[in-house]
Design a protein around this motif. Structure first.
Motif, mmCIF file in Angstrom:
data_model
loop_
_atom_site.group_PDB
_atom_site.id
_atom_site.type_symbol
_atom_site.label_atom_id
_atom_site.label_comp_id
_atom_site.label_asym_id
_atom_site.label_seq_id
_atom_site.Cartn_x
_atom_site.Cartn_y
_atom_site.Cartn_z
ATOM 1 N N ASN A 42 1.870 -1.671 -1.500
ATOM 2 C CA ASN A 42 2.414 -0.331 -1.692
ATOM 3 C C ASN A 42 2.014 0.567 -0.532
ATOM 4 O OD1 ASN A 42 3.742 -0.399 -4.328
ATOM 5 N ND2 ASN A 42 1.704 -0.936 -5.075
ATOM 6 N N VAL A 43 2.926 1.473 -0.173
ATOM 7 C CA VAL A 43 2.697 2.406 0.921
ATOM 8 C C VAL A 43 3.083 3.800 0.436
ATOM 9 C CG1 VAL A 43 3.401 3.041 3.273
ATOM 10 C CG2 VAL A 43 3.186 0.633 2.648
ATOM 11 N N SER A 44 2.312 4.793 0.826
ATOM 12 C CA SER A 44 2.642 6.188 0.528
ATOM 13 C C SER A 44 3.461 6.780 1.677
ATOM 14 C CB SER A 44 1.367 7.014 0.349
ATOM 15 O OG SER A 44 0.683 6.619 -0.801
ATOM 16 N N THR A 45 4.273 7.805 1.377
ATOM 17 C CA THR A 45 5.074 8.450 2.420
ATOM 18 C C THR A 45 4.174 8.944 3.539
ATOM 19 O OG1 THR A 45 6.764 9.090 0.835
ATOM 20 C CG2 THR A 45 6.673 10.352 2.885
ATOM 21 N N ILE A 105 -4.684 2.894 0.365
ATOM 22 C CA ILE A 105 -3.686 2.911 -0.702
ATOM 23 C C ILE A 105 -3.581 1.541 -1.368
ATOM 24 C CG2 ILE A 105 -1.252 3.351 -1.259
ATOM 25 C CD1 ILE A 105 -2.900 5.837 -0.315
ATOM 26 N N THR A 133 8.161 5.246 4.533
ATOM 27 C CA THR A 133 8.345 6.058 3.338
ATOM 28 C C THR A 133 7.640 5.367 2.167
ATOM 29 O OG1 THR A 133 10.422 4.951 2.821
ATOM 30 C CG2 THR A 133 10.572 6.971 4.118
ATOM 31 N N SER A 134 7.462 6.083 1.096
ATOM 32 C CA SER A 134 6.785 5.545 -0.077
ATOM 33 C C SER A 134 7.558 4.363 -0.644
ATOM 34 C CB SER A 134 6.665 6.648 -1.136
ATOM 35 O OG SER A 134 6.036 6.159 -2.289
ATOM 36 N N GLY A 135 6.834 3.309 -1.019
ATOM 37 C CA GLY A 135 7.491 2.154 -1.622
ATOM 38 C C GLY A 135 6.669 0.894 -1.500
ATOM 39 N N TYR A 136 7.243 -0.192 -1.974
ATOM 40 C CA TYR A 136 6.621 -1.513 -1.918
ATOM 41 C C TYR A 136 7.294 -2.288 -0.793
ATOM 42 C CZ TYR A 136 4.790 -6.028 -3.413
ATOM 43 O OH TYR A 136 4.155 -7.231 -3.461
ATOM 44 N N GLY A 168 2.463 7.049 5.410
ATOM 45 C CA GLY A 168 1.356 6.115 5.575
ATOM 46 C C GLY A 168 1.610 5.085 6.654
ATOM 47 N N LEU A 180 -3.402 6.111 4.330
ATOM 48 C CA LEU A 180 -2.745 7.417 4.416
ATOM 49 C C LEU A 180 -3.685 8.375 5.109
ATOM 50 C CD1 LEU A 180 -0.322 9.199 3.660
ATOM 51 C CD2 LEU A 180 -1.495 9.696 1.517
ATOM 52 N N SER A 202 -2.902 -0.781 3.687
ATOM 53 C CA SER A 202 -2.072 0.409 3.622
ATOM 54 C C SER A 202 -2.982 1.639 3.571
ATOM 55 C CB SER A 202 -1.184 0.343 2.375
ATOM 56 O OG SER A 202 -0.480 1.543 2.199
#
Length: 133
Positions: free
Chosen positions: A38-41, A5, A100-103, A43, A133, A131
């Motif tokens: 950045n990370v995906s939900t 990601i 969770t998704s976010g920076y 992840g 997923l 990061s």
């Protein structure tokens, strides 16, 4: 197969940017590197660090390294040098999962718990995250 990601890093751009810093005593700490990614939900983030440590006295110093996410401690590692005036490469890795998704902002800090024998952080400090997923 995992999907990449984002990649974050705190790495000097050349060897001439190496460092020599005195580790400070607890309860203060020294920020060695920081970055965001950045990370995906659902992840995970694979965090890795390589840090040079020099014993400056006759007794082995104990240094505590802490990985922080968004100003919250998520992992700690304790390292001891083996001999007087020895140089060691400390390698750390940690997987931060269930995000969770976010920076997210990551940092690595260090402090000494050795009393008067304060070691030095030396060389280029490499701190990076992947990061997935």
């Amino acid at each position: 197969m995992p999907q990449i990601i984002d990649i974050g890093k705190s790495i000097p751009s050349s060897l001439s940017q190496s460092t020599s810093l005195s580790v400070i005593a607890f309860p203060s700490s020294l920020i060695l590197g920081q970055f965001g990614l950045n990370v995906s939900t659902g992840g995970s983030v694979l965090l890795e660090a390589t840090i040079g440590l020099q014993n400056t006295g006759s007794n082995p110093p104990d240094v505590v390294f802490t990985i922080v996410r968004n100003a919250v401690q998520i992992s700690t590692f304790r390292s001891s040098s083996t001999a007087a005036n020895a140089f060691d490469a400390v390698k750390l890795s940690y997987v931060d999962s269930g995000l969770t998704s976010g920076y997210y902002a990551y940092a690595i800090t260090a402090f000494s718990v050795s009393g008067g024998n304060l070691p030095n952080i030396i060389g280029p400090i490499v701190f990076q995250g992947l990061s997935i997923l």
